[in-house]
Design a protein around this motif. Structure first.
Motif, PDB file in Angstrom:
ATOM      1  N   ILE A  15       0.842  -1.289  -0.027  1.00  0.00           N
ATOM      2  CA  ILE A  15       0.229  -0.047   0.182  1.00  0.00           C
ATOM      3  C   ILE A  15       0.901   1.157   0.015  1.00  0.00           C
ATOM      4  O   ILE A  15       0.649   2.276  -0.687  1.00  0.00           O
ATOM      5  N   ILE A  16       1.824   1.277   0.995  1.00  0.00           N
ATOM      6  CA  ILE A  16       2.756   2.439   0.947  1.00  0.00           C
ATOM      7  C   ILE A  16       3.491   2.716  -0.352  1.00  0.00           C
ATOM      8  O   ILE A  16       3.633   3.705  -0.970  1.00  0.00           O
ATOM      9  N   ALA A  17       3.924   1.540  -0.940  1.00  0.00           N
ATOM     10  CA  ALA A  17       4.989   1.663  -2.376  1.00  0.00           C
ATOM     11  C   ALA A  17       3.680   2.033  -3.389  1.00  0.00           C
ATOM     12  O   ALA A  17       4.122   2.923  -4.166  1.00  0.00           O
ATOM     13  N   GLY A  18       2.834   1.616  -3.605  1.00  0.00           N
ATOM     14  CA  GLY A  18       1.816   2.082  -4.442  1.00  0.00           C
ATOM     15  C   GLY A  18       1.433   3.448  -4.091  1.00  0.00           C
ATOM     16  O   GLY A  18       1.299   4.303  -5.014  1.00  0.00           O
ATOM     17  N   TRP A  19       1.010   3.912  -3.153  1.00  0.00           N
ATOM     18  CA  TRP A  19       0.952   5.477  -2.874  1.00  0.00           C
ATOM     19  C   TRP A  19       2.053   6.293  -3.126  1.00  0.00           C
ATOM     20  O   TRP A  19       2.109   7.298  -3.680  1.00  0.00           O
ATOM     21  N   LEU A  20       3.252   5.787  -3.036  1.00  0.00           N
ATOM     22  CA  LEU A  20       4.520   6.525  -3.154  1.00  0.00           C
ATOM     23  C   LEU A  20       4.398   6.739  -4.552  1.00  0.00           C
ATOM     24  O   LEU A  20       4.903   7.750  -5.226  1.00  0.00           O
ATOM     25  N   ALA A  21       4.367   5.550  -5.228  1.00  0.00           N
ATOM     26  CA  ALA A  21       4.483   5.491  -6.927  1.00  0.00           C
ATOM     27  C   ALA A  21       3.645   6.399  -7.358  1.00  0.00           C
ATOM     28  O   ALA A  21       3.689   7.061  -8.493  1.00  0.00           O
ATOM     29  N   GLU A  22       2.279   6.486  -6.955  1.00  0.00           N
ATOM     30  CA  GLU A  22       1.186   7.284  -7.312  1.00  0.00           C
ATOM     31  C   GLU A  22       1.511   8.810  -7.319  1.00  0.00           C
ATOM     32  O   GLU A  22       1.266   9.614  -8.360  1.00  0.00           O
ATOM     33  N   LYS A  23       2.286   9.238  -6.198  1.00  0.00           N
ATOM     34  CA  LYS A  23       2.856  10.468  -6.155  1.00  0.00           C
ATOM     35  C   LYS A  23       3.998  10.875  -7.027  1.00  0.00           C
ATOM     36  O   LYS A  23       4.034  12.055  -7.704  1.00  0.00           O
ATOM     37  N   ILE A  24       4.814   9.874  -6.946  1.00  0.00           N
ATOM     38  CA  ILE A  24       5.981  10.135  -7.987  1.00  0.00           C
ATOM     39  C   ILE A  24       5.734  10.270  -9.312  1.00  0.00           C
ATOM     40  O   ILE A  24       6.171  11.322  -9.993  1.00  0.00           O
ATOM     41  N   MET A  25       4.638   9.479  -9.784  1.00  0.00           N
ATOM     42  CA  MET A  25       4.310   9.619 -11.149  1.00  0.00           C
ATOM     43  C   MET A  25       2.971  10.508 -11.449  1.00  0.00           C
ATOM     44  O   MET A  25       2.772  10.292 -12.505  1.00  0.00           O
ATOM     45  N   LYS A  26       2.861  11.200 -10.368  1.00  0.00           N
ATOM     46  CA  LYS A  26       1.737  12.280 -10.439  1.00  0.00           C
ATOM     47  C   LYS A  26       0.347  11.423 -11.223  1.00  0.00           C
ATOM     48  O   LYS A  26      -0.187  11.944 -12.028  1.00  0.00           O
ATOM     49  N   ARG A  27       0.027  10.358 -10.401  1.00  0.00           N
ATOM     50  CA  ARG A  27      -1.254   9.655 -10.822  1.00  0.00           C
ATOM     51  C   ARG A  27      -2.337   9.825  -9.542  1.00  0.00           C
ATOM     52  O   ARG A  27      -2.101  10.376  -8.665  1.00  0.00           O
ATOM     53  N   ASP A  28      -3.554   9.418  -9.945  1.00  0.00           N
ATOM     54  CA  ASP A  28      -4.372   9.500  -8.763  1.00  0.00           C
ATOM     55  C   ASP A  28      -5.318   8.172  -8.865  1.00  0.00           C
ATOM     56  O   ASP A  28      -6.009   7.890  -9.733  1.00  0.00           O
ATOM     57  N   HIS A  29      -5.017   7.357  -7.840  1.00  0.00           N
ATOM     58  CA  HIS A  29      -5.711   6.131  -7.593  1.00  0.00           C
ATOM     59  C   HIS A  29      -6.175   5.929  -6.381  1.00  0.00           C
ATOM     60  O   HIS A  29      -6.041   6.661  -5.470  1.00  0.00           O
ATOM     61  N   GLY A  30      -6.870   4.969  -6.119  1.00  0.00           N
ATOM     62  CA  GLY A  30      -7.758   4.749  -4.787  1.00  0.00           C
ATOM     63  C   GLY A  30      -6.578   3.542  -4.209  1.00  0.00           C
ATOM     64  O   GLY A  30      -5.692   3.224  -4.504  1.00  0.00           O
ATOM     65  N   LEU A  31      -7.043   3.201  -2.888  1.00  0.00           N
ATOM     66  CA  LEU A  31      -6.506   2.377  -1.767  1.00  0.00           C
ATOM     67  C   LEU A  31      -6.096   1.243  -2.391  1.00  0.00           C
ATOM     68  O   LEU A  31      -5.288   0.457  -2.464  1.00  0.00           O
ATOM     69  N   LEU A  32      -7.183   0.455  -3.104  1.00  0.00           N
ATOM     70  CA  LEU A  32      -7.225  -0.654  -3.717  1.00  0.00           C
ATOM     71  C   LEU A  32      -6.230  -0.976  -4.687  1.00  0.00           C
ATOM     72  O   LEU A  32      -5.448  -1.706  -5.005  1.00  0.00           O
ATOM     73  N   THR A  33      -6.282   0.049  -5.757  1.00  0.00           N
ATOM     74  CA  THR A  33      -5.469   0.139  -6.822  1.00  0.00           C
ATOM     75  C   THR A  33      -3.794   0.323  -6.152  1.00  0.00           C
ATOM     76  O   THR A  33      -3.023  -0.195  -7.081  1.00  0.00           O
ATOM     77  N   ASN A  34      -3.679   1.015  -5.147  1.00  0.00           N
ATOM     78  CA  ASN A  34      -2.217   1.448  -4.668  1.00  0.00           C
ATOM     79  C   ASN A  34      -1.796  -0.031  -4.268  1.00  0.00           C
ATOM     80  O   ASN A  34      -0.751  -0.122  -4.337  1.00  0.00           O
ATOM     81  N   LEU A  35      -2.688  -0.533  -3.471  1.00  0.00           N
ATOM     82  CA  LEU A  35      -2.048  -2.135  -3.253  1.00  0.00           C
ATOM     83  C   LEU A  35      -1.954  -2.887  -4.305  1.00  0.00           C
ATOM     84  O   LEU A  35      -0.684  -3.569  -3.996  1.00  0.00           O
ATOM     85  N   ILE A  36      -2.726  -2.968  -5.516  1.00  0.00           N
ATOM     86  CA  ILE A  36      -2.315  -4.021  -6.365  1.00  0.00           C
ATOM     87  C   ILE A  36      -0.929  -3.238  -7.122  1.00  0.00           C
ATOM     88  O   ILE A  36      -0.240  -4.279  -7.346  1.00  0.00           O
ATOM     89  N   VAL A  37      -0.965  -2.154  -7.492  1.00  0.00           N
ATOM     90  CA  VAL A  37       0.236  -1.556  -7.904  1.00  0.00           C
ATOM     91  C   VAL A  37       1.561  -1.781  -7.191  1.00  0.00           C
ATOM     92  O   VAL A  37       2.470  -1.960  -7.784  1.00  0.00           O
ATOM     93  N   GLY A  38       1.245  -1.594  -5.875  1.00  0.00           N
ATOM     94  CA  GLY A  38       2.302  -1.876  -4.964  1.00  0.00           C
ATOM     95  C   GLY A  38       2.982  -3.294  -4.848  1.00  0.00           C
ATOM     96  O   GLY A  38       4.046  -3.425  -4.740  1.00  0.00           O
ATOM     97  N   VAL A  39       1.933  -4.291  -4.762  1.00  0.00           N
ATOM     98  CA  VAL A  39       2.359  -5.577  -4.729  1.00  0.00           C
ATOM     99  C   VAL A  39       2.918  -6.015  -6.032  1.00  0.00           C
ATOM    100  O   VAL A  39       4.019  -6.702  -6.012  1.00  0.00           O
ATOM    101  N   LEU A  40       2.193  -5.539  -7.259  1.00  0.00           N
ATOM    102  CA  LEU A  40       3.042  -5.893  -8.435  1.00  0.00           C
ATOM    103  C   LEU A  40       4.223  -5.210  -8.518  1.00  0.00           C
ATOM    104  O   LEU A  40       5.377  -5.817  -9.196  1.00  0.00           O
ATOM    105  N   GLY A  41       4.486  -4.037  -8.059  1.00  0.00           N
ATOM    106  CA  GLY A  41       5.604  -3.363  -8.020  1.00  0.00           C
ATOM    107  C   GLY A  41       6.762  -3.975  -7.181  1.00  0.00           C
ATOM    108  O   GLY A  41       7.821  -4.303  -7.594  1.00  0.00           O
ATOM    109  N   GLY A  42       6.264  -4.544  -6.294  1.00  0.00           N
ATOM    110  CA  GLY A  42       7.287  -5.351  -5.257  1.00  0.00           C
ATOM    111  C   GLY A  42       7.917  -6.646  -6.022  1.00  0.00           C
ATOM    112  O   GLY A  42       8.663  -7.018  -5.945  1.00  0.00           O
TER     113      GLY A  42
END
Length: 82
Positions: A15-42
């Protein structure tokens, strides 16, 4: 992502990694998307670390790897959407 952290810790790091990536890449997602992006990013970050033969160094290192992988994922998705 480091499976030695445990499932709960991996989800929190995702969740934290997805949120950080969202901010770095200037995107706007929800909590669930942040989790999915963070886990796949992991997973992506873990594969890159394994390929480069780098030793892991705890949860901060896992967070950095997951965030980097999540940024790569968002960048690729952005290329595909264009």
């Amino acid at each position: 992502m480091n499976l030695g952290l445990g499932l709960f810790s991996s989800i929190i790091i995702g969740i934290i990694a997805g949120w950080l990536a969202e901010k770095i890449m200037k995107r706007d997602h929800g909590l669930l998307t942040n989790l999915i992006v963070g886990v796949l990013g992991g997973v992506i970050g873990g594969m890159i670390i394994h390929f480069l033969n780098i030793e892991e160094g705890g949860w901060i290192f896992s967070l950095l790897a997951a965030t980097g992988g999540a940024c790569i994922l968002l960048w690729v998705v952005g290329l595909i959407k264009k």
